[in-house]
Write a protein that holds these residues in place. Sequence first.
Motif, PDB file in Angstrom:
ATOM      1  N   PRO A  44      20.110  -7.482   5.921  1.00  0.00           N
ATOM      2  CA  PRO A  44      20.271  -6.040   5.701  1.00  0.00           C
ATOM      3  C   PRO A  44      20.870  -5.367   6.922  1.00  0.00           C
ATOM      4  O   PRO A  44      20.571  -5.723   8.057  1.00  0.00           O
ATOM      5  CB  PRO A  44      18.847  -5.550   5.452  1.00  0.00           C
ATOM      6  N   ARG A  45      21.730  -4.406   6.672  1.00  0.00           N
ATOM      7  CA  ARG A  45      22.358  -3.655   7.774  1.00  0.00           C
ATOM      8  C   ARG A  45      21.336  -2.736   8.433  1.00  0.00           C
ATOM      9  O   ARG A  45      21.464  -2.374   9.585  1.00  0.00           O
ATOM     10  CB  ARG A  45      23.483  -2.778   7.192  1.00  0.00           C
ATOM     11  N   TYR A  86      22.231  -5.980  -5.351  1.00  0.00           N
ATOM     12  CA  TYR A  86      22.614  -6.793  -4.188  1.00  0.00           C
ATOM     13  C   TYR A  86      22.663  -8.275  -4.560  1.00  0.00           C
ATOM     14  O   TYR A  86      23.598  -8.997  -4.194  1.00  0.00           O
ATOM     15  CB  TYR A  86      21.609  -6.576  -3.053  1.00  0.00           C
ATOM     16  N   GLU A 100      23.373   3.434   1.959  1.00  0.00           N
ATOM     17  CA  GLU A 100      23.021   2.014   2.075  1.00  0.00           C
ATOM     18  C   GLU A 100      23.868   1.136   1.156  1.00  0.00           C
ATOM     19  O   GLU A 100      24.227   0.023   1.514  1.00  0.00           O
ATOM     20  CB  GLU A 100      21.524   1.801   1.859  1.00  0.00           C
ATOM     21  N   ASN A 116      26.524  -1.850   2.364  1.00  0.00           N
ATOM     22  CA  ASN A 116      26.422  -3.222   1.846  1.00  0.00           C
ATOM     23  C   ASN A 116      27.579  -3.579   0.922  1.00  0.00           C
ATOM     24  O   ASN A 116      27.488  -4.555   0.170  1.00  0.00           O
ATOM     25  CB  ASN A 116      25.070  -3.402   1.139  1.00  0.00           C
TER      26      ASN A 116
END
Length: 366
Positions: free
Chosen positions: A14-15, A191, A220, A224
């Motif tokens: 995850p960023r 995701y 978010e 991503n």
Amino acid sequence: MEPLVSEIKQKFQPRLKPIEWRGDRLVLLDQRILPFETRYIEAKTVEDVAHAIRDMAVRGAPAIGITAAFGMVLALVEKTPSNTQEALKTLARAREILSKTRPTAVNLFWALDRMYNKAVELTSSASSVRELRDGLEKEALKIFEEELDAEIKMGLYGAELLEDGDTVLTICNAGGLATGTGLGTATAPIYIASMLGKRVSVIAPETRPWQQGARLTVYELMQNGIRTTLIADTAVGLVMYRRLVDIVMVGADRILLDGHVFNKIGTLNEAVLAHEFGIPFYVLAPTSTIDTRSRVEDVKIEERSPDEVRTVRTAQGSVYVTLKEVAVYNPVFDVTPPKYVTGIITERGVATHPLSINLRKLLNKT
Ligand SMILES: CSC[C@H]1O[C@H](OP(=O)(O)O)[C@H](O)[C@@H]1O
């Protein structure tokens, strides 16, 4: 499924790290000012944690639970009790303070009960307060890991429902920011489907008044690499009418055993419209969000400050969009009856109708 969970856990980097435990403090990504500014706050006391939850620096049902769990550990860090019996009294006070922060997300109360019950269990064997604190820290870290595993499993179940080229309508932010892990609940299938090569895009309503959609979900998802379209909340009907939505996936703050779903205000609108237009409507939540005791009338729907409706957040801070004197009614959750829910996706599988029977089956699954 476990090997796939481990593989995805390694693959998904995850960023964002919304919640980070540092042994004697909690570092929280301040969600009140995203996406305009990336600022972290440190919580070193129970009061710091309570303020962060109450003021929504950290928000989202699972993230609130995880944060409160670490808040219980901090109760023994900020002032070390003289013995384990005094420690239990300290923890009871901490649970009382944290339980008053926000009333609707059941994960908060589930996490506080789990941590306190663990403390009672540990005091029967712990020879020191430090041993008790270490045991509680392990339990909070375990809650965090279990949450991530649950999201990966929900993501795998949800990804099976997504076809290449599908468009998912969401609401609010039920992503990695709302769970603290970086993966999320309603976003997990998106995701994971993308990881598995399916081209999935998202329509994200802005989600007034707190703008979790416009400020957090858009942020978010785009971080991503997910194709995202922002819409006004009032456009959900037209995007369904024009068949721009293949499936609705939302999170939850509390799910009752009869299938009633408490979630962000506006969820009921989407559910009724999806039912009308024949679009599948799925709710995604870990089983820690299932409330096995309450009836609909027992659940308090949080009402927040009128200024959340009177203003809008910008990079320069909040600005008024109406007269400051106007009266406001600001419930921030609603409740969706089970008839409008196609299925509830948990880490133990998907509950379909009859939800009241199948939710119990999922909970009793070993
Ligand atoms: C992972 S679901 C989180 C859930 O919490 C949000 O509410 P809030 O931003 O007020 O904490 C919203 O209802 C999401 O669906």
